[in-house]
Structures are given as C-alpha cells and as structure tokens.
Scaffold this active site. Structure first.
Site, PDB file in Angstrom:
ATOM      1  N   GLY A 139       0.829  -1.205   0.000  1.00 55.71           N
ATOM      2  CA  GLY A 139       0.000   0.000   0.000  1.00 55.71           C
ATOM      3  C   GLY A 139       0.857   1.246   0.000  1.00 55.71           C
ATOM      4  N   GLU A 140       0.435   2.235  -0.762  1.00 56.33           N
ATOM      5  CA  GLU A 140       1.147   3.522  -0.820  1.00 56.33           C
ATOM      6  C   GLU A 140       0.142   4.600  -0.458  1.00 56.33           C
ATOM      7  OE1 GLU A 140       5.003   2.904  -3.188  1.00 56.33           O
ATOM      8  OE2 GLU A 140       4.287   4.370  -1.769  1.00 56.33           O
ATOM      9  N   GLY A 141       0.486   5.433   0.511  1.00 59.84           N
ATOM     10  CA  GLY A 141      -0.434   6.521   0.858  1.00 59.84           C
ATOM     11  C   GLY A 141       0.283   7.852   0.806  1.00 59.84           C
ATOM     12  N   TYR A 196       1.038   9.748   3.225  1.00 59.62           N
ATOM     13  CA  TYR A 196       2.018   9.983   4.289  1.00 59.62           C
ATOM     14  C   TYR A 196       2.928   8.802   4.554  1.00 59.62           C
ATOM     15  CZ  TYR A 196      -1.211  13.800   5.044  1.00 59.62           C
ATOM     16  OH  TYR A 196      -2.006  14.895   4.856  1.00 59.62           O
ATOM     17  N   GLY A 197       2.694   7.686   3.843  1.00 58.81           N
ATOM     18  CA  GLY A 197       3.555   6.560   4.144  1.00 58.81           C
ATOM     19  C   GLY A 197       3.327   5.389   3.215  1.00 58.81           C
ATOM     20  N   VAL A 217       3.063   1.009   3.088  1.00 52.52           N
ATOM     21  CA  VAL A 217       2.802  -0.185   3.904  1.00 52.52           C
ATOM     22  C   VAL A 217       3.483  -1.371   3.225  1.00 52.52           C
ATOM     23  CG1 VAL A 217       1.035  -1.669   4.953  1.00 52.52           C
ATOM     24  CG2 VAL A 217       0.562   0.765   4.641  1.00 52.52           C
ATOM     25  N   LYS A 261       3.642  -0.088   8.403  1.00 50.18           N
ATOM     26  CA  LYS A 261       3.531   1.231   7.763  1.00 50.18           C
ATOM     27  C   LYS A 261       4.740   2.061   8.175  1.00 50.18           C
ATOM     28  CE  LYS A 261       0.903   5.481   7.166  1.00 50.18           C
ATOM     29  NZ  LYS A 261      -0.396   6.176   7.308  1.00 50.18           N
ATOM     30  N   ASP A 273     -12.559   6.628   4.768  1.00 50.63           N
ATOM     31  CA  ASP A 273     -12.012   6.109   3.503  1.00 50.63           C
ATOM     32  C   ASP A 273     -12.338   4.633   3.335  1.00 50.63           C
ATOM     33  OD1 ASP A 273      -8.735   5.952   1.856  1.00 50.63           O
ATOM     34  OD2 ASP A 273     -10.766   6.275   1.069  1.00 50.63           O
TER      35      ASP A 273
HETATM   36  O1  LIG Z   1      -3.461   4.140  10.052  1.00 45.30           O
HETATM   37  C1  LIG Z   1      -3.300   2.930   9.490  1.00 45.30           C
HETATM   38  C2  LIG Z   1      -2.354   2.707   8.524  1.00 45.30           C
HETATM   39  C3  LIG Z   1      -2.223   1.448   7.938  1.00 45.30           C
HETATM   40  C4  LIG Z   1      -3.040   0.427   8.326  1.00 45.30           C
HETATM   41  C5  LIG Z   1      -2.918  -0.902   7.720  1.00 45.30           C
HETATM   42  C6  LIG Z   1      -2.844  -2.027   8.529  1.00 45.30           C
HETATM   43  C7  LIG Z   1      -2.758  -3.290   7.966  1.00 45.30           C
HETATM   44  C8  LIG Z   1      -2.780  -3.425   6.595  1.00 45.30           C
HETATM   45  C9  LIG Z   1      -2.760  -4.770   6.024  1.00 45.30           C
HETATM   46  C10 LIG Z   1      -2.865  -5.111   4.709  1.00 45.30           C
HETATM   47  C11 LIG Z   1      -2.853  -6.506   4.662  1.00 45.30           C
HETATM   48  N1  LIG Z   1      -2.959  -7.381   3.626  1.00 45.30           N
HETATM   49  C12 LIG Z   1      -2.969  -7.152   2.263  1.00 45.30           C
HETATM   50  C13 LIG Z   1      -3.028  -5.871   1.707  1.00 45.30           C
HETATM   51  C14 LIG Z   1      -3.041  -5.719   0.312  1.00 45.30           C
HETATM   52  C15 LIG Z   1      -3.040  -6.834  -0.493  1.00 45.30           C
HETATM   53  C16 LIG Z   1      -3.114  -6.650  -1.985  1.00 45.30           C
HETATM   54  N2  LIG Z   1      -1.909  -7.141  -2.627  1.00 45.30           N
HETATM   55  C17 LIG Z   1      -0.830  -6.199  -2.513  1.00 45.30           C
HETATM   56  C18 LIG Z   1      -0.569  -5.311  -3.621  1.00 45.30           C
HETATM   57  C19 LIG Z   1       0.376  -6.489  -3.281  1.00 45.30           C
HETATM   58  C20 LIG Z   1      -3.013  -8.099   0.062  1.00 45.30           C
HETATM   59  C21 LIG Z   1      -2.981  -8.251   1.456  1.00 45.30           C
HETATM   60  N3  LIG Z   1      -2.769  -6.949   5.900  1.00 45.30           N
HETATM   61  N4  LIG Z   1      -2.710  -5.905   6.734  1.00 45.30           N
HETATM   62  C22 LIG Z   1      -2.864  -2.301   5.776  1.00 45.30           C
HETATM   63  C23 LIG Z   1      -2.948  -1.028   6.346  1.00 45.30           C
HETATM   64  C24 LIG Z   1      -3.989   0.647   9.287  1.00 45.30           C
HETATM   65  O2  LIG Z   1      -4.840  -0.333   9.632  1.00 45.30           O
HETATM   66  C25 LIG Z   1      -4.129   1.899   9.880  1.00 45.30           C
END
Ligand SMILES: Oc1ccc(-c2ccc(-c3cc(Nc4ccc(CNC5CC5)cc4)n[nH]3)cc2)c(O)c1
Length: 308
Positions: free
Chosen positions: A11-13, A15-16, A18, A33, A126
């Site tokens: 993930g790309e945001g 401010y940061g 992931v 993140k 969001d």
């Molecule tokens: O303030 C914040 C900032 C970041 C997060 C955050 C916390 C956890 C995640 C996350 C994502 C994730 N799993 C995941 C996310 C995206 C994909 C899609 N495939 C990617 C592109 C390669 C597959 C699996 N597991 N946990 C993502 C964002 C949050 O929950 C709060």
C-alpha cells in the site's frame, strides 16, 4: 526493521508506505507502515501522532490490530496484523459479484466495525474495497485509518479532503466540511451494492461526475445544505448541479435485488445525512434476518475464539 525481512509493498499513501514483512525469527507475517517523512517534520509528526492515538483506542475483532510502534533513523513505523486477502481481490476474482450470503456476512462485520468506530467518536472516512481485508476464515478486518478523524466538536469543521471518490458521500462531493459519521454509512451502501454486482455503483471520473451518477440513480434533490455548499464552492463556480435527464432508480438498476436489499441501500443513500440510517439501525434492518443474525453471531464467536 532489522528483525523483519521486507517482502513487498502492499500500500502507498500520502504519508507513508505499507510493506508486507516476515519476522526473521518467528516467520510470522506483518504489515508495517513506514511514515514517509522524518518525524522531525512537525506536520508529519502531528498526523502520525493523531493516527497512532486513534489506532491505540481501537480494539475490535473486525479491525486490524496495531501491535507495535517504533522509531528508527528518524522514521516512525507501525506494526500491524497481516491479512492475506482484500475485498478488492475478491471482487477481481468474482467479476459478477460475490455470493449474496457471503456479502451479507461481510456487510454485517463491516457495519459492526464502523459502529464500533462511531461509538468511539471516530469516522473512518475512507471505506473502500482495498481497505477491507478478509481472512481465510471469512473474518473481515477494516484497515487504514490514515484518513480517520475523531468527530469534531459540535460545530467543528474538517479542513482536509478525504476518501476515494466513488465511495464519497454527497456532502463531501459538494464540499460541505461540516460532515459527520454519516459519510461512512454512505460508503457502506456503496460497498454493499458493489459486492452484490461486482461493479461500483457510482463510478465517477471526477467529483462532479460522481454527483451526476448519484443524482441519476437516487433521483430527487440534494439537501438544501448540500445544494448551497455546491453553489458556493469556488471549485464549481459557473457550473450548475448536474440535473439528470433520466433517473434509473435503484429498483430499475438492480431488478433482481430483493426488496429488503433495496430498502437497506436506500437507508444508506439518503441525501440528508440526518435521515441516513445509523450503523445500529442498519444492523437491525431486515436485510439481516433474525435467523441470520443468531447463526452468524454464533459462527463469529467460534471464529474469534479460534483466533486465540
Ligand atoms: O493508520 C493505518 C495505517 C495502515 C493500516 C494498515 C494495517 C494493515 C494493513 C494490512 C494489509 C494486509 N494485507 C494485504 C493488503 C493488500 C493486499 C493486496 N496485494 C498487494 C498489492 C500487493 C493483500 C494483502 N494486511 N494488513 C494495511 C494497512 C492501518 O490499519 C491503519
């Protein structure tokens, strides 16, 4: 970060970024993140502190867990639970929509998570398919509170713009900055329709075009407050509200939807935020029958107990 092996960017945001990482000793996966700017940047530090304060106040089975916060080389890092799938990837795999009963289970968990946020005076702001994660067992996990805010004081106003256009409530699209938690309920309705059909319900290519999609489907008129906000918004100077030539109602657009689903969506898509259903009311809506509620709550208890 030394104890983790970075695997990929997930993930790309603003401010940061992931990352998916693996813990070198335990082999466990996490989502980390990393805030872009050094935390010596006061603006970033303020945003990060607000995000961390919100995250630390949340503890719910349907919200990803924040495990750890650490600082290294002047950057802040947040270590989260990693979940294998997103609803976006589920939609990509089911282009005509997901099984209606699976949709109902996802929606029940999403509304439960947002009801919890709202009860803690937090607006997510969001909600979209990529911010909804799904475990192998079908447990939904809401993530990315990078845009979340605590509800402003009664007359508080929000200055920054939010959310991903297709899921944005009309009050956000017209630029009314005195909005509240009802913006999340609008997004919930958008997610429900998209899960059932596989297609976004209001896929505008601009804020104005998204408004046009909304007015062409829901019909009627924006609230007076929303119309006034549109007409006084400098972004829309010289532009008239998009009055649809033809309204294709929800009933016509989704002919095979049962009436209780149409009623559920209408409860989410009321123009006036004050008329929109609350999460509490949505959970009691007859879209979720008493039989479904009883059996699914039992199923969730077993799933949550398996997590421990
Ligand atoms: O303030 C914040 C900032 C970041 C997060 C955050 C916390 C956890 C995640 C996350 C994502 C994730 N799993 C995941 C996310 C995206 C994909 C899609 N495939 C990617 C592109 C390669 C597959 C699996 N597991 N946990 C993502 C964002 C949050 O929950 C709060």
């Amino acid at each position: 970060m030394d104890k983790y092996e970075t695997l990929e960017i997930i993930g790309e945001g603003t401010y940061g970024t992931v990352y998916k990482v693996r813990h070198k000793e335990t082999g466990a996966y996490y989502a980390i993140k990393k805030f872009k700017e050094s935390d010596e940047n006061q603006a970033i530090r303020k945003i990060a502190m607000r995000e961390i304060r919100i995250l630390k106040s949340l503890s719910h089975h349907n919200i990803v867990t924040l495990y750890e916060v650490f600082r290294r080389n002047k950057h802040l890092y947040l270590v989260f639970e990693y979940v294998e799938h997103t609803i976006l990837s589920e939609l990509e795999a089911h282009q005509n929509g997901l099984n209606p009963n699976q949709v109902k289970k996802i929606m029940y968990q999403l509304i439960s998570a947002i009801k919890y946020c709202h009860s803690h005076n937090i607006i997510h702001r969001d909600i979209k398919p990529e911010n909804l994660l799904l475990t192998q067992n079908g447990v939904l996990k809401l993530c990315d509170f990078g845009f979340a805010r605590t509800l402003a004081t009664l007359n508080g106003k929000y200055t920054d713009y939010v959310s991903t256009r297709w899921y944005r409530a009309p009050e956000l699209l017209v630029g009314d900055n005195e909005y509240g938690k009802e913006v999340d309920v609008w997004s919930i309705g958008c997610i429900c329709a998209e899960l059932l059909t596989g297609l976004p319900i209001f896929p505008g290519d601009s804020d104005f075009d998204t408004l046009r999609h909304i007015l062409s489907t829901i019909g009627g008129n924006l609230s007076d407050k929303q119309s006034n906000a549109f007409n006084s918004n400098p972004i829309y100077e010289g532009v008239k509200l998009p009055l649809p030539k033809k309204v294709i109602s929800l009933e016509s657009k989704f002919k095979d939807f049962p009436s209780n689903v149409i009623s559920f969506l209408k409860g989410c898509f009321m123009y006036d935020p004050k008329s929109r259903k609350s999460c509490e009311e949505l959970l009691k809506h007859d879209y979720f029958s008493n039989t479904f509620r009883a059996s699914f709550e039992q199923e969730l208890m077993e799933l949550f107990n398996d997590d421990y």
